[in-house]
Design an enzyme around this catalytic site. Structure first.
Site, PDB file in Angstrom:
ATOM      1  N   SER A  63     -13.907  -1.163  46.901  1.00  0.00           N
ATOM      2  CA  SER A  63     -12.648  -0.781  47.543  1.00  0.00           C
ATOM      3  C   SER A  63     -12.881  -0.405  49.017  1.00  0.00           C
ATOM      4  O   SER A  63     -13.382  -1.208  49.790  1.00  0.00           O
ATOM      5  CB  SER A  63     -12.028   0.372  46.752  1.00  0.00           C
ATOM      6  N   ASP A 185      -8.717  -3.730  41.091  1.00  0.00           N
ATOM      7  CA  ASP A 185      -9.536  -2.755  41.804  1.00  0.00           C
ATOM      8  C   ASP A 185     -10.936  -2.579  41.204  1.00  0.00           C
ATOM      9  O   ASP A 185     -11.089  -2.293  40.024  1.00  0.00           O
ATOM     10  CB  ASP A 185      -8.793  -1.416  41.777  1.00  0.00           C
TER      11      ASP A 185
END
Length: 383
Positions: A63, A185
């Site tokens: 991320s 994610d």
């Protein structure tokens, strides 16, 4: 045999003589995510850039950690800081009112496109050149199996890989297709991809953390309910999320419901008492478990089993990651660069002064690490 150490912005606790015995092998850098808390990582990497410090052979980022690595590769001092301070605080990136009322999702595409334009102009070509024959990977999560996968950061589909590693469920409107499969994610399954670095042969692993302390591991599972009359409480805070895969998923499913509500109650009480503690999941994902439930409630959506499974997977696998960090295998040494205590910023909607404060903490921690690492090769410590 202690094969781990910690360096913060305020202190060092590393056996440099022992560390020196592992610096002759593969040295790998791992960057955790954490949303806007990634500005601490920006500070650490800017300290590396200013010191022309880059002894690493391989890189892993999740991320915001992966995005910060892009700025490091291109040697663009301050780029990671600007991305978080300027772009992620813009209403074009996220606006709570529009998100709740109109379901306007996280503006990841806008932010990445803007990062490549004037005045930021991320230089991907220079990043590829500086990376050379070394390898760098972004962690993503398979949307259905919840297993972690790793894609080269500077592939031709760089944009999609960066979107995928940041595609937070509930905040980004869809999974991302890469090589014919769907991903979300990376924080769901690889918040800190340190085990992957070790599996790929790293013997000196430097991990940049965005948490000052780990989550508790003494939570007892017990039955607990959340009365409908208390649902309004979920409207008054907006904090943190991130999660991971485990071999014990089926076992956890039987206990998950009661565990989840126990954590909701615990987090709620901490906030009511104004205790400045790190959120339930340490900011690894964008929300805490209580906030996930609250967001679903605000949007009028069901808290579905898929999202619950993601949360469950993370608690188990992150616990395994903590154990790995605290007691590495004998064939590697792990140094964690982390803030001395909880960061002032949140994963989202942070105040500018808090972001700047955490960036400076990162700078100080990065400088401290460079000084310690370089001292090994100046003869001050001998491996």
């Amino acid at each position: 045999m202690d094969n781990s150490g910690i360096i913060t912005n305020a202190a060092s606790a590393v056996d440099l003589d022992r560390l020196g015995k592992y610096t002759g092998g593969k040295i790998t850098l791992v960057a955790q995510g954490g949303g806007q808390r990634g500005i601490f990582t920006s500070g650490v990497l800017d300290a590396f850039i200013l010191s022309e410090f880059d002894p690493f052979h391989e890189f892993y980022g999740t991320s915001a950690g992966a995005l910060n690595l892009c700025g490091f590769f291109s040697r663009q001092h301050g780029l990671g800081r600007s991305f978080i301070l300027d772009l992620t605080t813009s209403s074009d990136f996220f606006n709570l009112f529009r998100y709740i009322r109109k379901k306007q999702f996280l503006g990841l595409d806008w932010a990445l496109n803007t990062l490549c334009e004037f005045p930021y102009q991320l230089d991907i070509d220079l990043g590829r050149k500086k990376l050379g024959q070394r390898r760098a990977f972004a962690a993503v999560t398979h949307a259905h199996s919840y297993r972690d996968h790793y894609f080269p950061i500077f592939r031709e589909d760089w944009h999609n890989i960066m979107i995928a590693t940041c595609a937070i469920p509930r905040l980004y409107n869809q999974s991302v297709e890469l090589d014919g499969a769907e991903y979300v994610d990376g924080g769901v399954s690889a918040a800190i991809p340190v085990q992957q670095a070790w599996r790929q042969g790293a013997r000196c692993i430097v991990v940049i953390r965005t948490e000052g302390q780990d989550i508790d591991d003494d939570c007892e599972v017990k039955e607990m309910s959340v009365p409908n009359t208390e649902m309004e409480w979920f409207r008054d805070s907006f904090s943190s999320i991130q999660e991971q895969w485990s071999q014990k998923v089926q076992q956890w499913k039987s206990d998950w419901n009661s565990f989840f509500y126990q954590q909701v109650e615990r987090s709620k009480q901490q906030k009511k008492d104004h205790i400045h503690l790190e959120s339930l999941n340490g900011g690894r994902w964008l929300f805490g478990a209580d906030d996930v439930y609250r967001v679903s409630h605000l949007l009028g959506e069901k808290f579905d089993s898929g999202l619950a499974d993601m949360l469950m997977v993370h608690y188990q696998t992150y616990s395994l990651t903590q154990d790995f960090l605290n007691a590495p295998p004998d064939d590697c040494f792990i140094v964690q660069i982390k803030p001395e205590g909880p960061l002032r910023s949140s994963s989202l909607m942070s105040k500018e002064e808090n972001l700047l404060h955490d960036y400076e903490m990162g700078l100080d921690a990065g400088k401290r690490f460079v000084e310690a690492f370089n001292s090994i090769f100046k003869g001050e410590h001998h491996g």
